[in-house]
Scaffold this motif. Structure first.
Motif, PDB file in Angstrom:
ATOM      1  N   VAL A 382       0.874  -1.217  -0.022  1.00  0.00           N
ATOM      2  CA  VAL A 382       0.091   0.002  -0.042  1.00  0.00           C
ATOM      3  C   VAL A 382       0.926   1.155  -0.111  1.00  0.00           C
ATOM      4  O   VAL A 382       0.578   2.208  -0.809  1.00  0.00           O
ATOM      5  N   THR A 383       1.912   1.286   0.834  1.00  0.00           N
ATOM      6  CA  THR A 383       2.612   2.547   0.874  1.00  0.00           C
ATOM      7  C   THR A 383       3.540   2.433  -0.644  1.00  0.00           C
ATOM      8  O   THR A 383       3.788   3.868  -0.876  1.00  0.00           O
ATOM      9  N   ALA A 384       3.897   1.430  -0.929  1.00  0.00           N
ATOM     10  CA  ALA A 384       4.677   1.425  -2.206  1.00  0.00           C
ATOM     11  C   ALA A 384       3.816   2.116  -3.306  1.00  0.00           C
ATOM     12  O   ALA A 384       4.155   2.893  -4.315  1.00  0.00           O
ATOM     13  N   ALA A 385       2.392   1.661  -3.336  1.00  0.00           N
ATOM     14  CA  ALA A 385       1.652   2.189  -4.230  1.00  0.00           C
ATOM     15  C   ALA A 385       1.090   3.654  -4.182  1.00  0.00           C
ATOM     16  O   ALA A 385       0.948   4.406  -5.121  1.00  0.00           O
ATOM     17  N   THR A 386       1.341   4.205  -2.825  1.00  0.00           N
ATOM     18  CA  THR A 386       1.050   5.704  -2.604  1.00  0.00           C
ATOM     19  C   THR A 386       2.283   6.366  -3.322  1.00  0.00           C
ATOM     20  O   THR A 386       1.812   7.328  -3.945  1.00  0.00           O
ATOM     21  N   VAL A 387       3.516   6.044  -3.162  1.00  0.00           N
ATOM     22  CA  VAL A 387       4.357   6.678  -3.673  1.00  0.00           C
ATOM     23  C   VAL A 387       4.196   6.847  -5.146  1.00  0.00           C
ATOM     24  O   VAL A 387       4.556   7.811  -5.720  1.00  0.00           O
ATOM     25  N   ALA A 388       3.868   5.592  -5.817  1.00  0.00           N
ATOM     26  CA  ALA A 388       3.640   5.622  -7.149  1.00  0.00           C
ATOM     27  C   ALA A 388       2.610   6.342  -7.780  1.00  0.00           C
ATOM     28  O   ALA A 388       2.693   7.006  -8.706  1.00  0.00           O
ATOM     29  N   THR A 389       1.828   6.340  -7.131  1.00  0.00           N
ATOM     30  CA  THR A 389       0.366   7.187  -7.466  1.00  0.00           C
ATOM     31  C   THR A 389       0.626   8.688  -7.078  1.00  0.00           C
ATOM     32  O   THR A 389       0.573   9.557  -8.068  1.00  0.00           O
ATOM     33  N   GLY A 390       1.628   9.053  -6.139  1.00  0.00           N
ATOM     34  CA  GLY A 390       1.837  10.464  -5.903  1.00  0.00           C
ATOM     35  C   GLY A 390       2.903  10.810  -7.143  1.00  0.00           C
ATOM     36  O   GLY A 390       2.465  11.998  -7.738  1.00  0.00           O
ATOM     37  N   VAL A 391       3.764  10.056  -7.502  1.00  0.00           N
ATOM     38  CA  VAL A 391       4.538  10.408  -8.760  1.00  0.00           C
ATOM     39  C   VAL A 391       3.820  10.600 -10.009  1.00  0.00           C
ATOM     40  O   VAL A 391       3.920  11.288 -10.697  1.00  0.00           O
ATOM     41  N   THR A 392       2.862   9.625 -10.064  1.00  0.00           N
ATOM     42  CA  THR A 392       1.991   9.485 -11.400  1.00  0.00           C
ATOM     43  C   THR A 392       0.995  10.978 -11.402  1.00  0.00           C
ATOM     44  O   THR A 392       1.232  11.691 -12.530  1.00  0.00           O
ATOM     45  N   LEU A 393       0.568  11.433 -10.453  1.00  0.00           N
ATOM     46  CA  LEU A 393      -0.182  12.565 -10.287  1.00  0.00           C
ATOM     47  C   LEU A 393       0.361  13.771 -10.533  1.00  0.00           C
ATOM     48  O   LEU A 393      -0.015  14.670 -11.246  1.00  0.00           O
ATOM     49  N   THR A 394       1.627  13.515  -9.851  1.00  0.00           N
ATOM     50  CA  THR A 394       2.605  14.761 -10.151  1.00  0.00           C
ATOM     51  C   THR A 394       3.056  15.090 -11.633  1.00  0.00           C
ATOM     52  O   THR A 394       3.042  16.136 -12.169  1.00  0.00           O
ATOM     53  N   ALA A 395       3.348  14.049 -12.047  1.00  0.00           N
ATOM     54  CA  ALA A 395       3.846  14.024 -13.543  1.00  0.00           C
ATOM     55  C   ALA A 395       2.596  14.562 -14.421  1.00  0.00           C
ATOM     56  O   ALA A 395       2.803  15.271 -15.355  1.00  0.00           O
ATOM     57  N   ARG A 396       1.375  14.095 -14.208  1.00  0.00           N
ATOM     58  CA  ARG A 396       0.314  14.578 -15.064  1.00  0.00           C
ATOM     59  C   ARG A 396       0.108  15.893 -14.973  1.00  0.00           C
ATOM     60  O   ARG A 396      -0.115  16.736 -15.815  1.00  0.00           O
ATOM     61  N   MET A 397       0.148  16.673 -13.661  1.00  0.00           N
ATOM     62  CA  MET A 397       0.190  17.894 -13.318  1.00  0.00           C
ATOM     63  C   MET A 397       1.188  18.739 -13.998  1.00  0.00           C
ATOM     64  O   MET A 397       0.814  19.829 -14.684  1.00  0.00           O
ATOM     65  N   SER A 398       2.457  18.100 -14.121  1.00  0.00           N
ATOM     66  CA  SER A 398       3.508  18.693 -14.841  1.00  0.00           C
ATOM     67  C   SER A 398       3.233  18.902 -16.242  1.00  0.00           C
ATOM     68  O   SER A 398       3.492  19.910 -16.867  1.00  0.00           O
ATOM     69  N   ARG A 399       2.781  17.903 -16.953  1.00  0.00           N
ATOM     70  CA  ARG A 399       2.385  18.054 -18.289  1.00  0.00           C
ATOM     71  C   ARG A 399       1.261  19.117 -18.725  1.00  0.00           C
ATOM     72  O   ARG A 399       1.413  19.697 -19.800  1.00  0.00           O
ATOM     73  N   ARG A 400       0.279  19.069 -17.681  1.00  0.00           N
ATOM     74  CA  ARG A 400      -0.715  19.823 -18.154  1.00  0.00           C
ATOM     75  C   ARG A 400      -0.368  21.434 -17.913  1.00  0.00           C
ATOM     76  O   ARG A 400      -0.832  22.120 -18.664  1.00  0.00           O
ATOM     77  N   ALA A 401       0.600  21.580 -16.894  1.00  0.00           N
ATOM     78  CA  ALA A 401       1.151  22.877 -16.905  1.00  0.00           C
ATOM     79  C   ALA A 401       2.053  23.341 -17.965  1.00  0.00           C
ATOM     80  O   ALA A 401       2.162  24.638 -18.295  1.00  0.00           O
TER      81      ALA A 401
END
Length: 401
Positions: A382-401
């Protein structure tokens, strides 16, 4: 004629060591301010006491005395954390690295080691003499540093230094109650003294706000967090090693070891994914963030203790259920996640999806408690998935910006 800028002030590491300098306030905007080797040594010696507290917590929980063990751990860890915090904030404001400052800091380290020597008696026999004596050594040393500041200062700054020196000693007198009060009254004394200790900075800094350095303070907390997480890995590794050697239980311990490692790796990642020093603009934000690390650091150390408990239960050494052993890992992990989010990460999250990652992860970790012998591994995933999810969401936000 050479301009003054041609000979800039050398960094601390390049300055010659002097026997005695006045303890003057350092600037909040100093460039290249970093933790010193003495501060790192101080932290490493403190972790000796943290390790002792964690070992006693393991023993208490494994023997089925979780309530009393957690209470004793909370009390001992607060005393350790508060002594570390007092030293760190003072150093950020006034560290001049002269001979006397170094000697007094080494005296404080000696007090930490005396404190550590008394932790077992505090847990097992409720005998606090060594703990109190170690704290006395640390507090006298800290008060002497504040009196050095008062000697070199004037006006409101001198008033603040004297208030700190007196406040620290008055609180130490209050802690004497641990030696004379009956056992039933010590928990109430602890609550009173926590409030009293936290009131000292509030009262002292009414006259003058000490000039702590935001980048230095954030680095100090970060380094101590790393050291505590490292001690967690060390303690868990020893427990797994002993379990394999003494009980030949590799198949039972491998899921615990893998899950524990994922939890600690994720704890490091989540804490350091964003820089915090830019938010520490004033005492109100910084004090809440700094005091809140009592929970972050206490939970981080308790994760290692929980992994040890899970190992002992898996090999039949702990007299508790699988559910209780699993909770010894999942509860401090969830507490760590939610506290890091509340004090640290949420200020850097954009949108509801990013804000919910850590709170939802904390709930999922708690739910994994009921996964039986696989609970620690599930919590780690679960904690590993938390890190992966956070990285993915941050990458998506960066692409939109």
């Amino acid at each position: 004629m050479t301009s003054p800028s041609a000979h800039p002030e050398p960094p601390d590491s390049a300055k010659p060591l002097r026997p005695l300098r006045p303890l003057l306030a350092r600037g909040r905007d100093e460039e290249h301010r970093a933790a010193t080797p003495l501060e790192l040594f101080f932290d490493l010696c403190f972790v000796v006491a943290v390790a002792q507290a964690g070992a006693e917590l393991v023993h208490s929980v494994a023997e089925g005395h979780a309530g009393g063990g957690v209470l004793n751990y909370a009390m001992v860890f607060f005393a350790l954390f508060w002594a570390w915090l007092n030293f760190s904030w003072f150093a950020s404001a006034y560290d001049n690295d002269d001979v006397l400052y170094r000697v007094v800091t080494l005296v404080q380290i000696a007090g930490v080691l005396v404190f550590a020597a008394g932790i077992s008696r505090a847990f097992e026999e409720h005998e606090f003499l060594l703990v109190w004596l170690g704290y006395l050594i640390m507090r006298i040393a800290l008060s002497s540093q504040w009196l050095r500041v008062a000697r070199a200062a004037s006006g409101a700054e001198r008033t603040t230094a004297i208030r700190y020196a007196v406040g620290v000693l008055v609180c130490q007198i209050g802690w004497t109650g641990l030696l004379i009060l009956p056992e039933g009254g010590r928990s109430w004394l602890f609550l009173v003294m926590v409030i009293a200790e936290m009131c000292v900075p509030v009262i002292a800094e009414r006259a003058y706000s000490t000039a702590w350095h935001p980048h230095h303070i954030s680095e100090r907390y970060g380094l101590f967090t790393i050291i505590v997480l490292g001690e967690t890995i060390a303690a868990a590794t020893v427990a797994v090693k002993e379990g394999i050697e003494e009980h030949d239980a590799l198949d039972q311990l491998l899921p615990i070891a893998a899950g524990g490692l994922l939890i600690v790796f994720a704890a490091w990642w989540i804490y350091f994914v964003v820089p915090i020093h830019g938010r520490l603009s004033g005492n109100r934000q910084a004090f809440l963030w700094g005091y809140g690390h009592y929970v972050i650091l206490g939970a981080a150390a308790a994760i290692g203790a929980g992994i040890e408990v899970a190992v002992e239960q898996a090999v039949g050494k702990a007299h508790i259920s699988t559910l209780a052993a699993s909770a010894a890992v999942t509860v401090p992990t969830a507490l760590y996640l939610i506290t890091v989010w509340a004090l640290h990460s949420r200020y850097f999250k954009v949108g509801l999806a990013q804000q919910l990652v850590l709170p939802v992860s904390a709930l999922a970790v708690l739910a994994s408690t009921f996964a039986g012998r696989w609970a620690v591994l599930v919590a780690g995933l679960v904690t590993a998935a938390t890190v992966a999810t956070g990285v993915t969401l941050t990458a998506r936000m960066s692409r939109r910006a």
